[in-house]
Design a protein around this motif. Structure first.
Motif, mmCIF file in Angstrom:
data_model
loop_
_atom_site.group_PDB
_atom_site.id
_atom_site.type_symbol
_atom_site.label_atom_id
_atom_site.label_comp_id
_atom_site.label_asym_id
_atom_site.label_seq_id
_atom_site.Cartn_x
_atom_site.Cartn_y
_atom_site.Cartn_z
ATOM 1 N N SER B 137 -7.800 35.813 22.578
ATOM 2 C CA SER B 137 -8.688 35.986 23.728
ATOM 3 C C SER B 137 -9.888 35.053 23.606
ATOM 4 N N ASP B 140 -8.550 31.773 24.584
ATOM 5 C CA ASP B 140 -8.406 31.736 26.047
ATOM 6 C C ASP B 140 -9.735 31.446 26.721
ATOM 7 N N LYS B 141 -10.779 32.113 26.192
ATOM 8 C CA LYS B 141 -12.102 31.921 26.782
ATOM 9 C C LYS B 141 -12.557 30.472 26.613
ATOM 10 N N GLN B 142 -12.275 29.962 25.407
ATOM 11 C CA GLN B 142 -12.652 28.589 25.125
ATOM 12 C C GLN B 142 -11.886 27.624 26.044
ATOM 13 N N LYS B 143 -10.591 27.934 26.158
ATOM 14 C CA LYS B 143 -9.730 27.103 27.006
ATOM 15 C C LYS B 143 -10.254 27.122 28.456
ATOM 16 N N GLU B 144 -10.586 28.346 28.888
ATOM 17 C CA GLU B 144 -11.092 28.518 30.239
ATOM 18 C C GLU B 144 -12.375 27.701 30.440
ATOM 19 N N GLU B 147 -11.415 24.032 30.506
ATOM 20 C CA GLU B 147 -10.665 23.730 31.731
ATOM 21 C C GLU B 147 -11.565 23.753 32.947
ATOM 22 N N ASN B 148 -12.526 24.699 32.912
ATOM 23 C CA ASN B 148 -13.500 24.767 33.994
ATOM 24 C C ASN B 148 -14.241 23.443 34.125
ATOM 25 N N ASN B 151 -11.710 20.749 35.206
ATOM 26 C CA ASN B 151 -11.174 20.923 36.553
ATOM 27 C C ASN B 151 -12.224 20.819 37.639
#
Lengths: 127, 502
Positions: B137, B140-144, B147-148, B151
């Motif tokens: 998790s 995931d947060k780091q990825k998010e 990616e934010n 993107n």
């Protein structure tokens, strides 16, 4: 005193010659209608100090080769000239850039705005 | 106790379990051995760590009653049933399990079947997912987070491998998610083929990539594309190599920033600068006119007046007065010409008409007839590509008049004048050319003065330096273009581009 006037304005040349003669200073005057005529002649007598003028009165705005064009060609001719010549720009210009350019030009001794008055001519010819 | 004794009776099994115990005691996974009914036969220390039950507490109990929460029991039982039938083998399930204190714990449960002394046993391997979940998790947060950034940044980003295949593209580069997924692992050529696009851009990109790969240096350039709405969009692009610790190319990152607004601003500025310099040129022209054409005659007249005043000789005075005439005439001509050119500059209302060139030229030639026949001039016309021009008739007539007049005036003494007048289409415009075999001029020397007022390049008594100036004034007034080619003693060609003809 040997003097060249390079100017396409016939009336002005006539009047200037008249002014010079009124000074009673002995002088020999040659007229040229444009820069090209003058430079061609100078080339042909470059080595002859007797024929070369002491002073050139040069107009800026002329056909075929104007005053600036004449000075470009004159610069190339300079090493071959057998005598030092003073060039004075004599122009009716009111353009500041012309005046600035004439004053800072290494080949030009000075600039006079037309008309060329008698006192000025006396001063020049007595130099 | 009964069940314990039961196992003890089975001597072989007991021995096996003892052996297994030795192996399982220190395993990093929780290991529970059950029989096909789900009865717990062994429970290792790690299982105690996860579930808090000791081996003694769980021995002989059914596994689903101990660690499977109420809600998942039926599912578990049916799964076990399927397992017994041999349907699901060695499968790992992620399930929610129960601790002794009734709290949930996420586990991964894997079961393998062993047959010992003819009896079936199931060995359950269990790992606590809580830690893994926590780490994932966080990941995931780091990825998010990244990616934010990638993107939402208003930049298009693409990352390539050493062979120019895409490793990553952000939505700035490719909006469509499907296409974005498609392109990974492919190159521009495959992408162009997939989208049924021309490969020329892919070719350009490949060359740029190879250049960056070869030089190891960043490359920058600007490119402009038409948006679907027809606007030009300009990007500042950069492509730079990323090297690994050994100094070898590991990937190439490309990104582009939309600089359309800046570009538009720059273009606007350039236009202003051009306008300003044009105005400056006009100002210089005006200064020349005032100096040479107006001030010079005035100087002459004032000098004449002085001489007349000073003179006492009547004959001389008469002669001096006669000198006024050419000066005044000259002033008059200049004055009229200036008025004419200023009228053109002011007449922004003038109407364009479709003019038949053949007819216009015929009319122009009328006053030159005598001169044409005297000089034996040949005038050739090639109007078939563009027989008409949209222009103010007065201006076009004047343009023809001035250009033909020049070609006849500056003819070579060695040749009969040959004038070719031609029109050619150029997109929406028409280019008119008038070329002659006359004296020509040295454009290197005179190019700055060619179209200026009062500039004369040949010793001709009729040369005033006004014709080409007027022609340029006419062309400029209608937003056209004029330029010249000339070689001394070969001839001159004047080109005029007439805008927006079609």
């Amino acid at each position: 005193m040997n003097l060249f006037i390079v100017d396409d304005d016939q009336t002005f040349v006539f009047l200037t010659k008249k002014t010079i003669s009124s000074t009673k200073i002995e002088s020999q005057i040659s007229e040229f209608n444009d820069g090209q005529e003058a430079i061609d002649y100078l080339k042909s007598i470059a080595g002859n100090a007797l024929l070369l003028p002491d002073i050139i009165f040069l107009d800026i705005f002329m056909p075929i080769l104007d005053g600036w064009g004449f000075l470009e060609e004159y610069k190339l001719l300079l090493p071959k000239l057998a005598k030092k010549i003073d060039i004075y720009i004599v122009s009716s210009t009111i353009a500041p850039y012309d005046i600035e350019r004439a004053k800072s030009h290494p080949m030009v001794s000075d600039l006079f705005i037309k008309p060329l008055v008698k006192d000025k001519i006396i001063e020049l010819l007595n130099k | 106790m009964e069940k314990s004794q039961n196992i003890n009776n089975k001597q072989g099994l007991n021995e096996t379990l003892v052996q297994l115990k030795c192996i399982f005691e220190n395993a990093i996974h929780a290991i529970i051995v059950i029989n096909p009914d789900g009865v717990i036969l062994y429970w290792n220390p790690k299982a105690r760590v996860i579930f808090d039950w000791t081996e003694e507490e769980t021995f002989g109990k059914k596994i689903h009653e101990i660690i499977i929460p109420e809600a998942g029991r039926n599912e578990h039982l049916s799964w076990m049933e399927q397992f017994n039938e041999g349907k699901v083998v060695n499968n790992t399930h992620e399930i929610s399990a129960l601790r002794k204190n009734n709290t949930d714990v996420n586990i991964a449960l894997g079961i393998s079947l062993s047959t010992i002394n003819g009896e079936r046993f199931y060995i359950c391997y269990i790992s606590d997912l809580t830690d893994r979940k926590l780490i994932s998790s966080r990941l995931d947060k780091q990825k998010e987070f990244y990616e934010n950034i990638l993107n939402k940044i208003p930049t298009d980003i693409a990352v390539f491998d050493k062979e120019h295949r895409y490793l990553f593209v952000n939505p700035g580069a490719i909006k469509d998610e499907e296409l974005r997924k498609y392109i990974i692992g492919k190159d521009d050529f495959e992408y162009a083929a997939y989208r049924k696009r021309d490969t020329s851009l892919a070719q350009v990109r490949r060359e740029q990539f190879l250049e960056v790969k070869k030089s190891g240096r960043e490359m920058r350039w600007e490119d402009s594309l038409k948006s679907p709405e027809g606007n030009t969009i300009t990007h500042l692009r950069r492509l730079f190599p990323v090297l690994d610790e050994k100094g070898e190319l590991s990937m190439v990152i490309g990104f582009g920033i939309d600089i359309t607004e800046r570009k538009l601003l720059e273009e606007k500025q350039a236009l202003y600068v051009e306008q300003l310099s044009l105005q400056n040129v006009q100002l210089v022209d005006f200064c020349n006119i005032v100096s040479h054409n107006l001030r010079a005659p005035l100087v002459n007249m004032s000098m004449l007046v002085t001489f007349i005043e000073e003179s006492t000789d009547e004959q001389e005075r008469k002669f001096l007065i006669s000198k006024f005439k050419p000066v005044i005439e000259n002033l008059h001509t200049t004055f009229n010409e200036l008025v004419e050119s200023i009228q053109i500059k002011q007449d922004i209302e003038i109407q364009s008409e479709n003019i038949n060139l053949e007819m216009c030229l015929n009319r122009t030639l009328e006053p030159f007839e005598a001169e044409i026949s005297r000089s034996g001039a040949v005038i050739e016309r090639k109007f078939n590509e563009a027989p008409e021009i949209l222009f103010p008739p007065k201006y076009l007539f004047s343009i023809f008049h001035n250009l033909i007049s020049n070609s006849l005036k500056y003819k070579s003494p060695q040749r009969k004048p040959h004038i070719i007048i031609e029109t050619k289409k150029a997109n929406n415009n028409i280019i008119l050319s008038v070329s002659d075999n006359g004296l020509g001029i040295d454009l290197v020397k005179h190019k700055d003065n060619f179209f200026k007022i009062g500039k004369v390049f040949h010793r001709n008594p009729n040369a005033k330096g006004f014709g080409l100036y007027m022609t340029k004034t006419h062309v400029d007034a209608m937003d056209g273009k004029i330029w010249a080619e000339s070689t001394p003693d070969k001839g001159t060609t004047i080109f005029i581009e007439f805008k927006n003809q079609y």
